[in-house]
Design a protein around this motif. Structure first.
Motif, PDB file in Angstrom:
ATOM      1  N   THR A 102       0.868  -1.190   0.000  1.00 18.79           N
ATOM      2  CA  THR A 102       0.000   0.000   0.000  1.00 18.79           C
ATOM      3  C   THR A 102       0.895   1.228   0.000  1.00 18.79           C
ATOM      4  N   TRP A 103       0.621   2.163  -0.894  1.00 21.49           N
ATOM      5  CA  TRP A 103       1.398   3.403  -0.942  1.00 21.49           C
ATOM      6  C   TRP A 103       1.100   4.271   0.271  1.00 21.49           C
ATOM      7  N   SER A 104       2.090   5.016   0.722  1.00 22.02           N
ATOM      8  CA  SER A 104       1.906   5.891   1.886  1.00 22.02           C
ATOM      9  C   SER A 104       1.267   7.220   1.505  1.00 22.02           C
ATOM     10  N   LYS A 105       1.458   7.638   0.229  1.00 18.87           N
ATOM     11  CA  LYS A 105       0.865   8.911  -0.215  1.00 18.87           C
ATOM     12  C   LYS A 105      -0.034   8.617  -1.424  1.00 18.87           C
ATOM     13  N   LYS A 106       0.099   9.379  -2.486  1.00 17.81           N
ATOM     14  CA  LYS A 106      -0.721   9.178  -3.679  1.00 17.81           C
ATOM     15  C   LYS A 106       0.149   8.743  -4.852  1.00 17.81           C
ATOM     16  N   GLU A 107       1.128   7.910  -4.576  1.00 19.40           N
ATOM     17  CA  GLU A 107       2.064   7.482  -5.601  1.00 19.40           C
ATOM     18  C   GLU A 107       1.364   6.726  -6.740  1.00 19.40           C
ATOM     19  N   VAL A 108       2.003   6.751  -7.906  1.00 21.57           N
ATOM     20  CA  VAL A 108       1.584   5.959  -9.060  1.00 21.57           C
ATOM     21  C   VAL A 108       2.815   5.257  -9.618  1.00 21.57           C
ATOM     22  N   ILE A 109       2.583   4.221 -10.403  1.00 25.36           N
ATOM     23  CA  ILE A 109       3.668   3.537 -11.100  1.00 25.36           C
ATOM     24  C   ILE A 109       3.655   3.986 -12.553  1.00 25.36           C
ATOM     25  N   TRP A 110       4.678   4.743 -12.964  1.00 24.48           N
ATOM     26  CA  TRP A 110       4.759   5.202 -14.344  1.00 24.48           C
ATOM     27  C   TRP A 110       5.127   4.057 -15.287  1.00 24.48           C
ATOM     28  N   GLY A 111       5.986   3.179 -14.829  1.00 26.59           N
ATOM     29  CA  GLY A 111       6.397   2.078 -15.694  1.00 26.59           C
ATOM     30  C   GLY A 111       7.127   1.008 -14.911  1.00 26.59           C
ATOM     31  N   MET A 112       7.203  -0.209 -15.507  1.00 28.12           N
ATOM     32  CA  MET A 112       7.894  -1.331 -14.876  1.00 28.12           C
ATOM     33  C   MET A 112       8.700  -2.072 -15.935  1.00 28.12           C
ATOM     34  N   VAL A 113       9.805  -2.658 -15.502  1.00 31.71           N
ATOM     35  CA  VAL A 113      10.621  -3.522 -16.349  1.00 31.71           C
ATOM     36  C   VAL A 113      10.835  -4.820 -15.587  1.00 31.71           C
ATOM     37  N   GLY A 114      10.510  -5.940 -16.235  1.00 30.10           N
ATOM     38  CA  GLY A 114      10.697  -7.239 -15.599  1.00 30.10           C
ATOM     39  C   GLY A 114       9.523  -7.725 -14.790  1.00 30.10           C
ATOM     40  N   ALA A 115       8.482  -6.918 -14.659  1.00 29.42           N
ATOM     41  CA  ALA A 115       7.273  -7.302 -13.924  1.00 29.42           C
ATOM     42  C   ALA A 115       6.133  -6.418 -14.409  1.00 29.42           C
ATOM     43  N   GLN A 116       4.936  -6.687 -13.922  1.00 24.81           N
ATOM     44  CA  GLN A 116       3.790  -5.854 -14.285  1.00 24.81           C
ATOM     45  C   GLN A 116       2.761  -5.872 -13.168  1.00 24.81           C
TER      46      GLN A 116
END
Length: 440
Positions: free
Chosen positions: A75-89
């Motif tokens: 769970t993120w502590s703030k309002k984070e987002v994931i812009w991109g991933m390499v090696g996973a999704q």
């Protein structure tokens, strides 16, 4: 409301018992330091966040993560987002409607991440990724006990002072339950270049430790043990209902038409259809221990592992055995073997596992759904005996799960002394006959 002050000591005692009971179930005396450590290394800053490499290392001696692989969540502590991933999704993108133009890979407050499958394009890979979430145990293969991915995080702050650690990590693995600690800052990881001439370090690093818990894994055993010996014609089967009892539509009858519809069917399309062969014990796995031969200074055991699951191939399987004579193993055929040195006075436990590309996969139920090995053990003249079931294992674990053992009073018993000489003669005759046949 009136409280009974005499109840407090009693309630406190119950609470303490519950806490220590849970801790005891999570503690493994054969692998007391085993855990899965998740290391989060922030490698660089971006305008609104950072790029991190997340590394999962399985330090457990004999518990691995088999197909379909691990699932990691937090769970993120703030309002984070994931812009991109390499090696996973991330398994879900979530609601990204407030973004225009460049859309994040995942906007969920509690993302769930899985490893990529083998064979993805090279630009989507990093080291130790893309194995379908399969992670070997440290005792089997340390080089394959690591899984990694890269994540680009946004809206997180872009300095050591503004970044907040994720919370509530969860690690799911097929048939295994893990309890994860909260993330803890640790000294930044130092990296050494391949030529050893340059050292760099992460901007910041935090660790999460996940430990195996039998409570979270399963309420029932997943395997059982049957026994037999050369000196008694009685075969001791697995205890009835070891892993559950038969009921309507709970299993697949051997030789039935249902098997054809189950075998080769994708698990997700089964709609909870049974895939376990109907047996008295109802276990996916049965381990059979047979005391095979008795020599003057040695004795021989045959171990068989039978798969009753029509839907599961057990990859990189492990078998852990506790027996006081394992400190005198002389030879093991067709399995790899490694002693486990527990934190106690005697070495009475060891791990068996398959040889790569030979029998490291236990196939689904059917003609190929079994693997076998034999081992020769040197007798310790001070302790060795066939009496009172001494030749049978104390405990057996398959893939880290404790198997249901028969009761000691049901073990194949040693006949009275009047027949011992006859048994020894028959054993020698059988051995000579086998030797003669082998020479033809």
């Amino acid at each position: 409301m009136v409280f009974n002050t005499y109840a407090y000591p009693f309630l406190s005692a119950i609470a303490i018992v519950m806490i220590f009971s849970h801790a005891a179930l999570a503690f493994d005396i054969l692998d007391p330091t085993g855990n899965i450590t998740i290391k989060w290394d922030v490698m660089s800053w971006t305008p609104d966040g950072y790029v991190a490499v997340v590394t999962m290392t399985n330090f457990q001696m004999y518990r691995h993560i088999m197909s379909p692989g691990w699932t990691l969540g937090w769970t993120w502590s703030k309002k984070e987002v994931i812009w991109g991933m390499v090696g996973a999704q991330a398994t879900e993108q979530g609601d990204c409607s407030k973004f225009k133009g460049n859309i994040p890979h995942c906007c969920k407050r509690n993302p769930t991440v899985v490893d990529l499958l083998p064979g993805v394009p090279f630009n989507q890979q990093i080291a130790n990724c893309c194995k379908g979430g399969v992670v070997a145990s440290w005792g089997q293969d340390p080089s394959a006990a690591v899984s990694s991915f890269q994540v680009s995080v946004g809206l997180s702050g872009s300095s050591n002072r503004t970044v907040r650690l994720p919370k509530n990590f969860t690690l799911l693995a097929p048939g295994k339950g893990y309890t994860c600690s909260q993330a803890k800052p640790v000294p930044p990881t130092v990296f050494v270049s391949p030529d050893g001439r340059r050292r760099t370090q992460a901007m910041m690093t935090w660790n999460v430790t996940c430990t195996y818990s039998q409570i979270l894994a399963s309420q029932h055993p997943t395997c059982c043990v049957s026994l037999s010996s050369f000196y008694n014609s009685v075969i001791t089967p697995c205890p009835a209902c070891s892993c559950g009892c038969q009921n309507n539509n709970s299993c697949v009858a051997s030789g039935s038409e249902t098997i054809r519809s189950v075998v080769g069917t994708n698990r997700s399309t089964l709609n909870n259809a049974p895939s376990i062969q109907c047996t008295e014990h109802m276990c996916p796995i049965r381990v059979h221990w047979h005391v095979k031969l008795n020599y003057k200074e040695y004795w021989r055991v045959k171990i068989s592992v039978i798969n009753f699951n029509y839907q599961v191939n057990y990859t990189q399987w492990t078998l852990v055995v506790q027996h006081p004579n394992l400190n005198n193993v002389t030879q093991v055929f067709s399995f790899a073997y490694k002693p486990l040195v527990p934190y106690r006075s005697t070495n009475d436990s060891g791990m068996f596992y398959g040889l790569k590309f030979f029998n490291d996969v236990l196939m689904e139920a059917g003609p190929s759904g079994n693997i076998q090995s034999e081992l020769i053990l040197e007798k310790d003249i001070d302790t060795f005996t066939f009496k009172e079931g001494w030749a049978f294992p104390r405990n057996i674990y398959f893939n880290g799960d404790e198997c249901k053992m028969p009761l000691p009073e049901d073990y194949p018993f040693l006949p009275n002394s009047a027949h011992l000489n006859q048994i020894a003669s028959l054993t020698l005759a059988a051995f000579l006959l086998l030797t003669l046949l082998a020479s033809w």
